[in-house]
Design an enzyme around this catalytic site. Structure first.
Site, mmCIF file in Angstrom:
data_model
loop_
_atom_site.group_PDB
_atom_site.id
_atom_site.type_symbol
_atom_site.label_atom_id
_atom_site.label_comp_id
_atom_site.label_asym_id
_atom_site.label_seq_id
_atom_site.Cartn_x
_atom_site.Cartn_y
_atom_site.Cartn_z
ATOM 1 N N THR A 222 28.581 -32.738 -26.712
ATOM 2 C CA THR A 222 28.434 -32.150 -27.875
ATOM 3 C C THR A 222 28.727 -30.693 -27.742
ATOM 4 O O THR A 222 29.561 -29.999 -28.450
ATOM 5 C CB THR A 222 27.120 -32.090 -28.661
ATOM 6 O OG1 THR A 222 26.755 -33.487 -28.875
ATOM 7 C CG2 THR A 222 26.904 -31.278 -29.803
ATOM 8 N N GLU B 233 19.755 -34.893 -23.513
ATOM 9 C CA GLU B 233 20.473 -36.172 -23.157
ATOM 10 C C GLU B 233 20.619 -35.976 -21.528
ATOM 11 O O GLU B 233 20.941 -35.203 -21.102
ATOM 12 C CB GLU B 233 21.910 -36.007 -23.875
ATOM 13 C CG GLU B 233 22.782 -37.233 -23.384
ATOM 14 C CD GLU B 233 24.106 -37.326 -24.096
ATOM 15 O OE1 GLU B 233 24.887 -36.214 -23.898
ATOM 16 O OE2 GLU B 233 24.718 -38.368 -24.515
ATOM 17 N N LYS C 226 44.612 -36.702 -22.250
ATOM 18 C CA LYS C 226 44.001 -35.853 -21.415
ATOM 19 C C LYS C 226 42.836 -36.585 -20.693
ATOM 20 O O LYS C 226 41.717 -36.115 -21.394
ATOM 21 C CB LYS C 226 43.985 -34.138 -21.756
ATOM 22 C CG LYS C 226 43.700 -33.313 -20.770
ATOM 23 C CD LYS C 226 42.670 -33.517 -19.641
ATOM 24 C CE LYS C 226 41.471 -33.035 -20.025
ATOM 25 N NZ LYS C 226 40.462 -33.221 -18.911
ATOM 26 N N CYS D 29 26.745 -43.432 -24.055
ATOM 27 C CA CYS D 29 26.439 -42.397 -25.147
ATOM 28 C C CYS D 29 25.309 -43.033 -26.190
ATOM 29 O O CYS D 29 24.391 -42.321 -26.472
ATOM 30 C CB CYS D 29 27.646 -41.900 -25.858
ATOM 31 S SG CYS D 29 28.554 -43.717 -26.416
HETATM 32 P P1 NAD Z 1 32.711 -33.425 -21.136
HETATM 33 O O1 NAD Z 1 32.333 -32.499 -22.357
HETATM 34 O O2 NAD Z 1 32.125 -32.752 -19.830
HETATM 35 O O3 NAD Z 1 34.255 -33.567 -21.013
HETATM 36 C C1 NAD Z 1 34.871 -34.473 -21.762
HETATM 37 C C2 NAD Z 1 36.275 -34.195 -21.794
HETATM 38 O O4 NAD Z 1 36.434 -32.896 -22.377
HETATM 39 C C3 NAD Z 1 36.954 -34.231 -20.295
HETATM 40 O O5 NAD Z 1 38.174 -34.623 -20.363
HETATM 41 C C4 NAD Z 1 36.917 -32.553 -20.143
HETATM 42 O O6 NAD Z 1 37.964 -32.246 -19.357
HETATM 43 C C5 NAD Z 1 37.232 -32.114 -21.561
HETATM 44 N N1 NAD Z 1 37.021 -30.826 -21.693
HETATM 45 C C6 NAD Z 1 36.048 -29.973 -21.000
HETATM 46 N N2 NAD Z 1 35.986 -28.617 -21.555
HETATM 47 C C7 NAD Z 1 36.889 -28.658 -22.452
HETATM 48 C C8 NAD Z 1 37.403 -27.781 -23.667
HETATM 49 N N3 NAD Z 1 36.965 -26.429 -23.800
HETATM 50 N N4 NAD Z 1 38.316 -28.082 -24.301
HETATM 51 C C9 NAD Z 1 38.954 -29.188 -24.315
HETATM 52 N N5 NAD Z 1 38.548 -30.310 -23.765
HETATM 53 C C10 NAD Z 1 37.539 -30.029 -22.687
HETATM 54 O O7 NAD Z 1 31.910 -34.646 -21.164
HETATM 55 P P2 NAD Z 1 31.548 -35.677 -20.104
HETATM 56 O O8 NAD Z 1 30.712 -35.245 -19.222
HETATM 57 O O9 NAD Z 1 32.819 -36.183 -19.413
HETATM 58 O O10 NAD Z 1 30.927 -37.106 -20.666
HETATM 59 C C11 NAD Z 1 29.628 -37.381 -20.956
HETATM 60 C C12 NAD Z 1 29.439 -37.111 -22.540
HETATM 61 O O11 NAD Z 1 30.329 -37.870 -23.535
HETATM 62 C C13 NAD Z 1 28.165 -37.205 -22.929
HETATM 63 O O12 NAD Z 1 27.593 -36.093 -23.802
HETATM 64 C C14 NAD Z 1 28.081 -38.423 -23.759
HETATM 65 O O13 NAD Z 1 27.118 -38.594 -24.702
HETATM 66 C C15 NAD Z 1 29.536 -38.392 -24.440
HETATM 67 N N6 NAD Z 1 29.946 -39.615 -24.909
HETATM 68 C C16 NAD Z 1 30.137 -39.888 -26.188
HETATM 69 C C17 NAD Z 1 30.535 -41.274 -26.534
HETATM 70 C C18 NAD Z 1 30.673 -41.619 -28.128
HETATM 71 O O14 NAD Z 1 30.952 -42.636 -28.649
HETATM 72 N N7 NAD Z 1 29.921 -40.923 -29.136
HETATM 73 C C19 NAD Z 1 31.146 -42.085 -25.659
HETATM 74 C C20 NAD Z 1 30.766 -41.680 -24.314
HETATM 75 C C21 NAD Z 1 30.327 -40.365 -23.858
#
Ligand code: NAD
Length: 481
Positions: A228, A380, A174, A283
């Site tokens: 997070t 962040e 997904k 990230c």
């Molecule tokens: P996000 O949390 O908005 O979305 C990530 C994914 O989760 C998407 O596919 C989204 O559709 C899905 N999602 C949203 N709500 C959900 C729910 N209730 N249940 C299940 N899935 C759901 O994150 P983003 O804005 O796409 O990405 C940015 C974030 O990702 C930043 O906080 C960044 O730090 C983090 N990140 C972490 C790493 C790491 O390795 N730790 C790497 C890249 C990005």
């Protein structure tokens, strides 16, 4: 025509109304993406379960499973330029980053884990029970949901998909609704590589589609990368459904410490690379800089000069160093935090505004005179915003470590010094999953990746990802009858 979903080896239309994906460099709609219905998410999980239970996938010899992963890596290479252009148009990252980090990095991941397939070993244990052989087997967990973010859609999918397949699992992918296209293309290539039907399934949609997977009792393990806040929702959904295994790669707020003896030019270059890769939408991006007061002014001047000289533009244009932010919504988030930084009294050295052009561009921004309690030090931002703080020299190392650790996150950190003792004190004291000394935060498939504290649970990459996608079974064979 919208993209399609991939369920049980068939490409099908989404049952719900498609949604739009934007080209962030233009601020215009670029593609229509299929929206999976609840029934289709259930179908994808059922297909993954059937493929997991069926013999076609399970009975493949390790060398045959490895061959499929090698073939997929070759197909990524064969379509490298097409994938890189697609990633740049959908996500915004400069083409050089798409080529080198996203596409080449993905192919390397599949090759690395293809190599692991024939090397996944158990152990024998010297148990204190007579006439009994005890050994362990590493078995696939089962059906895995892979939920990815928008910052490096192709590469982060490869981080998950390669070890999941190498260990004999089946998956439902997904991708982020903001950047689904390279995932769709990767699944097309995987189908061409010859993975049996149902081993890889793809459903596209927004947070509600991810939520269906995180609450689904048919999913055995969910690997998620993203914010997070959503990671917490997923942990709750797992607890309230079937206690599915979780791997969570979440947010970060990496500190960068620059000691008085550091090579400042190298530190500025490394921190620009580490702070502004993919316009800071990383990230592990270096975001808060603790500089020894003796070098603070020099560092701020050189950092600001470096930032101001960066070429902003479409990722497709030659020479672009900073592409757009991924969406209008995310641009608003960055703008709001920059505004808060100003209001809380940080000194704006350069940047600070949306760039005057089409698309979602934000000027690279440097704040100086930042203090520990400001929001820009804790929240962040995930954008091209660098905040400079200072410290009083080597006598302050303990309090400096405490300041660096004063965050809910613990994903990455960096230290710039020529002194080995200082680097070791700081590297040992900082609570983060990766500490880089005198270098930018570059992940590598051979090294574990993941966070302390609210930056996540578990590790991806390296041999650790083999553990993340397997259960250990202990077999007790008594032969004293
Ligand atoms: P996000 O949390 O908005 O979305 C990530 C994914 O989760 C998407 O596919 C989204 O559709 C899905 N999602 C949203 N709500 C959900 C729910 N209730 N249940 C299940 N899935 C759901 O994150 P983003 O804005 O796409 O990405 C940015 C974030 O990702 C930043 O906080 C960044 O730090 C983090 N990140 C972490 C790493 C790491 O390795 N730790 C790497 C890249 C990005």
């Amino acid at each position: 025509m919208a993209t399609k979903l991939y369920i049980s080896g068939e490409w099908v239309d989404g049952d719900s109304a498609a949604f739009e994906s934007y080209d962030p460099a233009q601020g215009k709609v670029f593609e229509q993406v299929a929206q999976a219905s609840t029934g289709q998410v259930n179908d994808a999980v059922t297909a993954a379960r059937s493929a997991f239970n069926g013999s076609e996938w399970r009975d493949l010899l390790p060398v045959q499973r490895a061959a499929l992963l090698f073939r997929l890596a070759d197909l990524i290479d064969a379509h490298a330029e097409e994938l890189a252009i697609l990633e740049t148009r959908d996500q915004g990252q400069p083409l050089g980053v798409s080529r080198e980090v996203s596409v080449r990095g993905s192919a390397e991941h599949f090759r690395y884990y293809a190599g692991w397939v024939t090397k996944i070993e158990g152990t024998t244990s010297p148990i204190s029970f007579p006439q009994t052989l005890h050994y362990t087997r590493k078995e696939p967990i089962g059906v895995n949901a892979l939920i990815t973010p928008w910052n490096f859609p192709l590469m982060i999918l490869a981080w998950k998909l390669a070890p999941a397949l190498a260990t004999g699992n089946t998956v439902v992918i997904k991708p982020s609704e903001v950047t689904s296209l390279s995932s769709v293309r990767l699944v097309e290539l995987a189908a061409e590589a010859g993975f049996p039907p149902g081993v890889i399934n793809l459903v596209t949609g927004g947070g509600e589609t991810g939520a269906l997977l995180s609450a689904h009792p048919g999913v055995d393990h969910l690997s998620y990368t993203g914010s997070t806040a959503v990671g917490k929702l997923i942990a709750k959904a797992s607890a309230e459904s079937n206690l599915k295994r979780l791997t969570l790669e979440l947010g970060g707020k990496a500190p960068s410490i620059i000691a008085a003896d550091a090579d400042i030019d190298a530190a500025v270059a490394g921190n620009l690379a580490g702070g502004l890769l993919n316009s800071g939408q990383v990230c592990a991006a270096y975001t808060r800089f603790y500089v020894d007061k003796k070098r603070e002014q020099e560092f701020v001047e050189k950092l600001a000069r470096g930032v101001s000289g960066m070429k902003l533009g479409s990722g497709l244009d030659a020479g672009t160093e900073l592409g757009p932010l991924v969406s209008e919504k995310h641009l608003g988030h960055v703008q709001r935090l920059v505004e808060t930084g100003r209001k809380e009294g940080a000194e704006l050295v350069t940047g600070g505004q949306r760039a005057d052009r089409d698309g979602y561009f934000f000027q690279p921004t440097v704040f100086a005179g930042v203090s520990d309690e400001m929001s820009i030090v804790h929240e962040e931002i995930f954008g091209p915003v660098l905040s400079v703080l200072s410290y009083d020299g080597p006598d302050e190392l303990d309090s400096l470590i405490a300041r660096a650790n004063d965050t809910e996150y613990g994903l990455a950190a960096t230290v710039w010094t020529k002194d080995i003792a200082t680097s070791q004190r700081l590297a040992n004291g900082i609570r983060a999953g990766a500490v880089f000394v005198n270098m930018p935060p570059i992940p590598d498939m051979a090294a574990p990746w993941g966070g302390y504290k609210a930056s996540g649970w578990g590790r991806e990459m390296g041999p650790q990802a083999i553990d993340a996608y397997t259960e250990t079974k202990a077999v007790w064979l008594h032969y004293g009858y």
